[in-house]
Design a protein around this motif. Structure first.
Motif, PDB file in Angstrom:
ATOM      1  N   TYR A 193       0.855  -1.182   0.000  1.00  0.00           N
ATOM      2  CA  TYR A 193       0.000   0.000   0.000  1.00  0.00           C
ATOM      3  C   TYR A 193       0.891   1.232   0.000  1.00  0.00           C
ATOM      4  O   TYR A 193       1.811   1.347   0.818  1.00  0.00           O
ATOM      5  N   CYS A 252       0.708   5.500  -0.022  1.00  0.00           N
ATOM      6  CA  CYS A 252      -0.177   6.664   0.101  1.00  0.00           C
ATOM      7  C   CYS A 252      -0.081   7.470  -1.192  1.00  0.00           C
ATOM      8  O   CYS A 252       1.000   7.887  -1.601  1.00  0.00           O
ATOM      9  N   ASN A 300      -3.914   4.928  -3.097  1.00  0.00           N
ATOM     10  CA  ASN A 300      -5.175   5.674  -2.986  1.00  0.00           C
ATOM     11  C   ASN A 300      -5.070   7.066  -3.603  1.00  0.00           C
ATOM     12  O   ASN A 300      -3.973   7.591  -3.804  1.00  0.00           O
ATOM     13  N   HIS A 302       0.287  11.025  10.016  1.00  0.00           N
ATOM     14  CA  HIS A 302      -0.587  10.208   9.175  1.00  0.00           C
ATOM     15  C   HIS A 302      -0.433   8.699   9.415  1.00  0.00           C
ATOM     16  O   HIS A 302      -1.405   8.010   9.733  1.00  0.00           O
ATOM     17  N   GLU A 352      -2.829   5.959  11.257  1.00  0.00           N
ATOM     18  CA  GLU A 352      -3.348   4.786  10.522  1.00  0.00           C
ATOM     19  C   GLU A 352      -3.160   3.515  11.353  1.00  0.00           C
ATOM     20  O   GLU A 352      -4.050   2.671  11.430  1.00  0.00           O
TER      21      GLU A 352
HETATM   22 ZN    ZN Z   1      -2.173   7.490   3.488  1.00  0.00          ZN
END
Ligand code: ZN
Length: 466
Positions: free
Chosen positions: A27, A29, A67, A239, A243
């Motif tokens: 993943y 960002c 994302n 951030h 998370e």
């Molecule tokens: Zn993020």
């Protein structure tokens, strides 16, 4: 030696072992689509691209989610300033983002979820956090209570005592500094500044906080525990820390096994800022005539954990490094000598190939890896007269295979000369044989005028179209 990465969580270089053999859940960002990405953002995306390409080179299957943050404080603020709907406004910058990554040859992710498409999943997580006592509702929103998560601060390595003292307030802003550790917003209730940006929820109309967006999308598309999560170093706190808190309190499982962060990019030795006039987007650089290939080279070949000092000189150096690689591939194609491979060149090739791969396995040390590639080139030229077609072929196959990793190796197609050009080329060979150097030079000039460069090698003269 196995593949290994520096994990920001443990601050150590660790062997990389994915949860499921041979499969990597990654993943990264993605962009906040409120503006064109600047070259600092692009450096991070290019580091992630290099990481993914190396995982693929090493035989892993990579499920990569990136994302798009299309709702947060900044997107709302800017769309309102422009009198546009959030959707209209962010669509412009989504499109620009995809154009930029295509220009830089960044491999596409497996999926690009947009935050606005995952609001119901975010609401579900917030409801669960409320139920479990990790969140509380106030007049203006729902907040995560960091005191309920004892390992808060483990990623940013915050001092637990200062954490206790600091964790008294709460902040609704999406971004803040390390010294303002505080409860953070999971949901922000609608205010007039939000215009028509709002979703219904059990805790009133409003919108999600930025941090919950990534937790929801990662969880929905990659599962409760993922292998690698990346971002720029400026995303580490708050951030990524937030998370972790939301995700782990929600699932009870570790959220991420390896955290990788790209360090800052500076320009001419200084922090990039619009007021200093050293702020660049990809579009700015292309307008100045820089090539995407050289920009990619310049942004990717510094190790991701070293600050990258971007200068126009760096791009110029990238151009000449690329020319050296192009010329090398050209020289390899010209080797005509038949017979057994030179063992010296063969051994040197194997050693340098292995050294390149080992450097990349060692936390993606591309600077060192490129050093080995250029060393391979130097050794080849030094022993060019011994090279046979077999030598040239094995080296060429390897260098061309590196395109999958580097994205800046160009396979220039073998070319032919027109009959007239061929006649000039042969006449020059004849002139040299007859020691008529003045004529040979004149013919070389004539060929150059037609865009053909002639180079004398130990195996005879070769030509190249410029
Ligand atoms: Zn993020």
């Amino acid at each position: 030696m196995p593949l290994r990465f520096y994990n920001s969580l443990t601050r150590e270089v660790e062997n990389f072992v994915p949860l499921v053999p041979d499969k990597v859940r990654l993943y990264t960002c993605g962009p906040t689509v409120y503006n064109y990405p600047h070259i600092g953002n692009l450096r991070t995306f290019l580091f992630e691209d290099l990481l993914k390409r190396w995982l693929l080179y090493r035989g892993y299957e990579v499920n990569h989610v990136m994302n798009l943050t299309d709702v947060d404080d900044k997107t709302i603020r800017n769309s309102r300033q422009q009198n546009m709907s959030l959707r209209e406004y962010t669509d412009i910058y989504k499109k620009a983002f995809f154009e930029d990554i295509a220009t830089l040859k960044i491999l596409p992710a497996t999926s690009y979820p947009a935050a606005t498409e995952y609001v119901s999943q975010m609401i579900e997580i917030i409801q669960d956090l409320l139920k479990k006592g990790h969140a509380y509702e106030t007049e203006d929103g729902v907040y995560f209570k960091i005191a309920t998560f004892p390992s808060y601060g483990k990623l940013a390595h915050l001092d637990p005592t200062s954490l206790k003292a600091a964790a008294s307030g709460r902040l609704s802003a999406d971004e803040y500094e390390k010294d303002s550790v505080s409860d953070f917003a999971l949901w922000k209730k609608w205010t007039p500044e939000d215009g028509d940006v709002k979703w219904p929820s059990p805790f009133g109309e409003g919108r999600p906080g930025w941090h919950i967006e990534c937790s929801a999308m990662s969880l929905s598309l990659l599962g409760e525990t993922i292998d690698i999560h990346c971002g720029g170093i400026d995303n580490l706190f708050p951030h990524h820390e937030n998370e972790i808190a939301q995700s782990e309190c929600h699932t009870g499982k570790p959220f991420v096994r390896y955290w990788l962060h790209a360090t800052h990019l500076i320009v001419d030795g200084e922090k990039m800022s619009k007021s200093k006039g050293n702020f660049y987007t990809l579009r700015d650089l292309l307008e100045r005539g820089l090539s995407p290939r050289a920009i990619r080279y310049a942004l990717i070949t510094t190790h991701y954990r070293k600050p990258l000092n971007f200068t126009f000189d760096l791009v110029k150096q990238a151009e000449s490094s690329l020319k050296r690689i192009d010329d090398f591939l050209f020289a390899l194609r010209q080797v005509q000598r038949e017979g057994e491979a030179s063992s010296l060149l063969h051994e040197a090739f194997l050693t340098k190939k292995q050294a390149f791969e080992e450097a990349m396995d060692n936390d993606l040390n591309i600077a060192e890896a490129m050093g080995h590639l250029f060393e391979m080139i130097r050794i080849f030229y030094e022993h060019e007269s011994h090279a046979t077609k077999t030598n040239a072929q094995e080296i060429m196959d390897f260098v061309l295979s590196l395109e999958k990793v580097l994205g800046f190796i160009e396979k220039t197609s073998p070319d032919t000369l027109t009959p007239e050009e061929e006649a000039l080329f042969q006449a020059r060979i004849e002139a040299k044989k007859n020691k008529d150097y003045a004529k040979a030079d004149a013919l070389r000039e004539e060929l150059l005028k037609r865009g053909i460069e002639v180079r004398d090698t130990p195996q005879g003269p070769v030509w190249k179209r410029l």
